[in-house]
Design a protein around this motif. Structure first.
Motif, PDB file in Angstrom:
ATOM      1  N   VAL A 269       1.028  -1.045   0.065  1.00  9.93           N
ATOM      2  CA  VAL A 269      -0.018  -0.075  -0.076  1.00  9.93           C
ATOM      3  C   VAL A 269       1.067   1.289  -0.006  1.00  9.93           C
ATOM      4  CG1 VAL A 269      -1.748   1.433   1.398  1.00  9.93           C
ATOM      5  CG2 VAL A 269      -1.829  -1.024   1.173  1.00  9.93           C
ATOM      6  N   VAL A 270       0.653   2.161  -1.152  1.00 14.82           N
ATOM      7  CA  VAL A 270       1.461   3.389  -1.101  1.00 14.82           C
ATOM      8  C   VAL A 270       0.866   4.418  -0.952  1.00 14.82           C
ATOM      9  CG1 VAL A 270       3.256   4.552  -2.611  1.00 14.82           C
ATOM     10  CG2 VAL A 270       3.021   1.992  -2.746  1.00 14.82           C
ATOM     11  N   THR A 271       1.214   5.653  -0.350  1.00 13.14           N
ATOM     12  CA  THR A 271       0.401   6.911  -0.183  1.00 13.14           C
ATOM     13  C   THR A 271       1.658   8.115  -0.674  1.00 13.14           C
ATOM     14  OG1 THR A 271       1.115   7.079   2.126  1.00 13.14           O
ATOM     15  CG2 THR A 271      -0.934   6.027   1.513  1.00 13.14           C
ATOM     16  N   PHE A 272       1.266   9.144  -0.923  1.00 17.72           N
ATOM     17  CA  PHE A 272       2.046  10.273  -0.770  1.00 17.72           C
ATOM     18  C   PHE A 272       2.332  10.839   0.487  1.00 17.72           C
ATOM     19  CE2 PHE A 272       3.259  14.931  -1.320  1.00 17.72           C
ATOM     20  CZ  PHE A 272       4.489  14.690  -2.055  1.00 17.72           C
ATOM     21  N   ASN A 273       1.410  11.069   1.247  1.00 21.72           N
ATOM     22  CA  ASN A 273       1.493  11.697   2.637  1.00 21.72           C
ATOM     23  C   ASN A 273       2.143  10.484   3.709  1.00 21.72           C
ATOM     24  OD1 ASN A 273       1.029  14.180   1.883  1.00 21.72           O
ATOM     25  ND2 ASN A 273      -1.298  14.045   2.398  1.00 21.72           N
ATOM     26  N   ILE A 274       2.654  10.570   4.446  1.00 25.23           N
ATOM     27  CA  ILE A 274       3.237   9.665   5.457  1.00 25.23           C
ATOM     28  C   ILE A 274       2.150   9.435   6.548  1.00 25.23           C
ATOM     29  CG2 ILE A 274       5.005   9.487   7.469  1.00 25.23           C
ATOM     30  CD1 ILE A 274       6.929  10.882   5.722  1.00 25.23           C
ATOM     31  N   ARG A 542       7.854  12.968  13.235  1.00 26.45           N
ATOM     32  CA  ARG A 542       6.676  13.458  13.819  1.00 26.45           C
ATOM     33  C   ARG A 542       5.707  12.777  13.135  1.00 26.45           C
ATOM     34  NH1 ARG A 542       6.907  16.975  18.134  1.00 26.45           N
ATOM     35  NH2 ARG A 542       9.062  18.017  18.571  1.00 26.45           N
ATOM     36  N   LYS A 543       5.662  12.897  11.867  1.00 29.69           N
ATOM     37  CA  LYS A 543       4.621  12.118  11.032  1.00 29.69           C
ATOM     38  C   LYS A 543       4.452  10.890  11.256  1.00 29.69           C
ATOM     39  CE  LYS A 543       5.106  15.836   7.358  1.00 29.69           C
ATOM     40  NZ  LYS A 543       5.506  16.124   5.974  1.00 29.69           N
ATOM     41  N   MET A 544       5.648  10.153  11.378  1.00 31.75           N
ATOM     42  CA  MET A 544       5.581   8.617  11.678  1.00 31.75           C
ATOM     43  C   MET A 544       4.983   8.124  12.983  1.00 31.75           C
ATOM     44  SD  MET A 544       7.188   7.369   8.966  1.00 31.75           S
ATOM     45  CE  MET A 544       7.337   5.617   9.485  1.00 31.75           C
ATOM     46  N   GLY A 545       5.013   9.342  13.820  1.00 37.91           N
ATOM     47  CA  GLY A 545       4.301   8.977  15.212  1.00 37.91           C
ATOM     48  C   GLY A 545       2.859   9.668  15.401  1.00 37.91           C
ATOM     49  N   PHE A 546       2.382  10.333  14.205  1.00 39.29           N
ATOM     50  CA  PHE A 546       1.187  10.744  14.296  1.00 39.29           C
ATOM     51  C   PHE A 546       0.152   9.962  14.020  1.00 39.29           C
ATOM     52  CE2 PHE A 546      -2.527  13.365  12.871  1.00 39.29           C
ATOM     53  CZ  PHE A 546      -2.542  14.450  13.540  1.00 39.29           C
ATOM     54  N   TYR A 547      -0.787   9.678  15.046  1.00 38.74           N
ATOM     55  CA  TYR A 547      -2.192   8.815  14.722  1.00 38.74           C
ATOM     56  C   TYR A 547      -3.120   9.222  15.687  1.00 38.74           C
ATOM     57  CZ  TYR A 547      -0.859   6.074  19.083  1.00 38.74           C
ATOM     58  OH  TYR A 547      -0.761   5.945  20.324  1.00 38.74           O
ATOM     59  N   MET A 548      -4.261   9.047  15.374  1.00 41.93           N
ATOM     60  CA  MET A 548      -5.601   9.464  16.009  1.00 41.93           C
ATOM     61  C   MET A 548      -5.539   8.730  17.364  1.00 41.93           C
ATOM     62  SD  MET A 548      -6.775  12.077  14.172  1.00 41.93           S
ATOM     63  CE  MET A 548      -8.449  12.297  14.893  1.00 41.93           C
ATOM     64  N   GLY A 549      -5.143   7.588  17.344  1.00 35.01           N
ATOM     65  CA  GLY A 549      -5.399   6.874  18.925  1.00 35.01           C
ATOM     66  C   GLY A 549      -4.470   7.590  20.008  1.00 35.01           C
TER      67      GLY A 549
END
Length: 623
Positions: A269-274, A542-549
């Motif tokens: 699965v590939v996205t542009f945004n991390i 920071r993006k790698m550690g950003f999640y809604m949980g």
């Protein structure tokens, strides 16, 4: 009167962090013995803290408990006192000694009590208000006397020994004998002159389970068309799906990844945004066929991270590093590397990979395809096995990078898609009806008509989703101040519903503005998980550690939140509005998620060009 429990008891077996045996025993004790006016909150999201239990009675007070399933006979525990500093807790497993200070229950309840008093219930009456807050420790499998002996220096240091009724420490005997008066002495009270309904309201916004946590326990809901895309493939294996924001494109992609994994396929699965990867992973795990293995079983990468992996796997690290020499100092050169030179290098690495050192996949799925160039897609095709599957989903209305126009009919033909139309989704299930109208009006007025794909609500749907739409026009000088106020006031304004503080998301297109607002929140004691940093490597981390949980308020850029959703959003819009900025604003407006108890969207704007649009909102203010 029934007791309020959050999350509800029927969801206990699906909690992301299941209750331990001891925690379940403690819950049963509270639930069976406390008066029904006591509300019970399990593992609440408290500004980054996660206590085991918080109890609240609007007429009496608040209690926070830390539960430790420790067997004090299984390991040796002791406390080392330190002059003028908090004692440290240590353990020995028979082979080595190590610190367990980060699990010290005394330090945990001390911090919980301090923050509850200072931040969560600001209306509590000074030091006297401390009497409404119990902070207790429970060891369900250890002797009470042994627990007291172990923790005595820690309790003494924090001044808790003199007030045992407010800082109770209990062990296995109290739990086994169902003696709630030993575990929680203040539960015998029926009133307190320091507690009130208003203070309880202050606290509930921090205690109630956030919407994103509850959603994670629910299976994905799809209509017949959406489900058909998840459970089938085209004859060629190539499928392209387009649709407006909220029409389920990411749900389909995440569920399809889980479906294919369940069939034994290797999936990329590939996205542009991390940041979007975290959302897709959370979606995939909710599909019944996932079997809980999607995070490990599927490969989740943003496009440029995948490019780097291919270069390293194919022994082209030197060529990869050479691309960047001098490019990071010159923005134009860096863009050239990211858009053209790196994908070209990756293509050549795969073409010359006779030994197949580069991983191949049975399926390659691409989300937010309008952010991709056709050449990137064609590079990804090279790692799809013969007879495999390629899925592209897109919404040209959210063209925030100016790449959507690259997908011409000719480009589509060259990308492996046979003639014919896109598979189209037309119904938006995300936005509440009033926010849907606002998004449609914005797109019609400000976005290029050749790229606009307006969202439509379900046919014949009743408006059962309350929505508070608020526009605040201000000046750049006051922008940070106003954003801070709007974030802090969003939950208190939700008078007809309880809005969980961690559900609130702040979005802006500016790293600098975002960092300023996060700092302002911090000065008020409100923690945020965010992606803002002037340093690119730190921002990526920071993006790698950003999640809604995460248990804190969320804050990120409009770019990074594309594809996500939230029940409560504050968006900042700067003075300048151009083509891609307007597309970003539209993307932000369409992130709002419908909810039976209400959704909340506030725009703080300095853009003079958007004043008339703002005046059309339910609430408009100039400040």
């Amino acid at each position: 009167m029934g007791r309020f429990v959050s999350p509800s008891i029927e969801h206990f077996d699906r909690l992301r962090q299941p209750l331990t045996e001891g925690e379940r025993m403690v819950f049963d004790l509270f639930n069976e013995t406390l008066a029904p006016e006591w509300e019970i909150y399990i593992q609440p999201h408290l500004n980054g803290l996660r206590p085991d239990f918080v109890l609240m009675n609007p007429a009496v007070g608040i209690a926070v408990f830390e539960v430790k399933d420790w067997n004090l006979d299984a390991m040796r525990y002791w406390v080392q006192e330190r002059p003028g500093r908090a004692p440290r807790l240590y353990a020995c497993d028979g082979r080595k000694e190590f610190s367990v200070q980060n699990q010290n229950p005394v330090e945990k309840i001390y911090r919980y009590k301090q923050e509850i008093h200072e931040l969560y219930c600001p209306r509590l009456d000074g030091k006297a208000g401390f009497a409404t807050i119990t902070a207790g420790i429970i060891f369900p499998f250890a002797n009470t006397a042994a627990v007291h002996e172990l923790l005595r220096p820690c309790l003494d240091y924090r001044g808790m020994l003199g007030w045992p009724q407010y800082n109770p420490v209990s062990g296995a005997e109290a739990i086994a004998e169902n003696k709630v008066n030993l575990v929680f002495p203040e539960s015998r009270r029926s009133t307190s002159r320091f507690m009130s309904d208003e203070q309880a309201d202050d606290m509930r916004n921090w205690l109630i389970e956030p919407d994103f946590s509850a959603t994670q326990r629910k299976p994905i809901e799809l209509d017949t068309t959406q489900r058909s895309y998840v459970t089938s493939r085209t004859q060629s294996g190539y499928r392209r799906i387009k649709g407006p924001a909220g029409s389920g494109k990411s749900l389909i992609l995440g569920a399809r990844a889980a479906q294919l994994l369940g069939e034994g396929k290797e999936v990329l699965v590939v996205t542009f945004n991390i940041t979007l990867l975290h959302y897709l992973m959370d979606v995939a795990v909710r599909w019944p066929n996932s079997k809980g293995r999607t995070r490990q079983g599927v490969t989740w990468l943003n496009f440029h991270a995948w490019c780097k992996r291919v270069c390293l796997d194919s022994d082209h690290e030197k060529e990869y590093l050479d691309l960047w020499r001098g490019a990071e100092e010159e923005r134009r050169d860096e863009d050239n590397v990211l858009r053209f030179r790196l994908p070209a290098l990756v293509g050549s690495c795969i073409d010359s990979d006779a030994d197949e050192m580069v991983q191949r996949y049975d399926a390659v799925l691409v989300d937010e395809g309008q952010d991709f160039l056709p050449s990137w897609w064609n590079v990804l095709r090279k790692v799809c096995r013969d007879g495999g599957e390629m899925l592209l989903v897109a919404d040209a209305t959210q063209d925030v990078y100016g790449t959507a126009h690259s997908w011409t009919d000719e480009a589509m033909t060259g990308a492996g898609f046979p003639g014919g139309r896109w598979a189209e989704l037309q119904t938006c299930y995300r936005l509440p009806p009033s926010a849907l109208k606002v998004a449609r009006d914005f797109a019609s007025q400000y976005l290029p008509p050749d790229t606009v794909d307006l969202p439509n609500g379900p046919q014949g749907e009743l408006d059962l989703y309350p929505c508070a739409l608020r526009w605040v026009q201000t000046s750049p000088v006051r922008a940070v101040e106003i954003c801070l106020e709007e974030i802090l006031q969003m939950a208190p304004r939700a008078t007809d519903a309880i809005l969980a503080i961690p559900d609130i998301t702040f979005l802006t297109g500016s790293q600098k503005m975002g960092a300023s607002v996060v700092n302002a929140l911090g000065s008020k004691g409100v923690n945020a998980v965010h992606t803002y940093s002037a340093d690119k490597k730190e921002s990526r981390r920071r993006k790698m550690g950003f999640y809604m949980g995460d248990a804190r308020v969320k804050a990120t850029t409009l770019h990074s939140f594309k594809g996500w959703e939230s029940r409560a959003i504050v968006i900042f819009v700067g003075e300048k509005t151009g083509g891609q900025t307007l597309a970003l604003i539209y993307a932000g407006l369409t992130r709002l998620k419908r909810h039976e108890e209400g959704s909340f969207l506030t725009v703080v704007s300095c853009a003079g060009d958007l004043v008339e649009f703002g005046r059309s909102w339910d609430t408009y203010e100039e400040r």
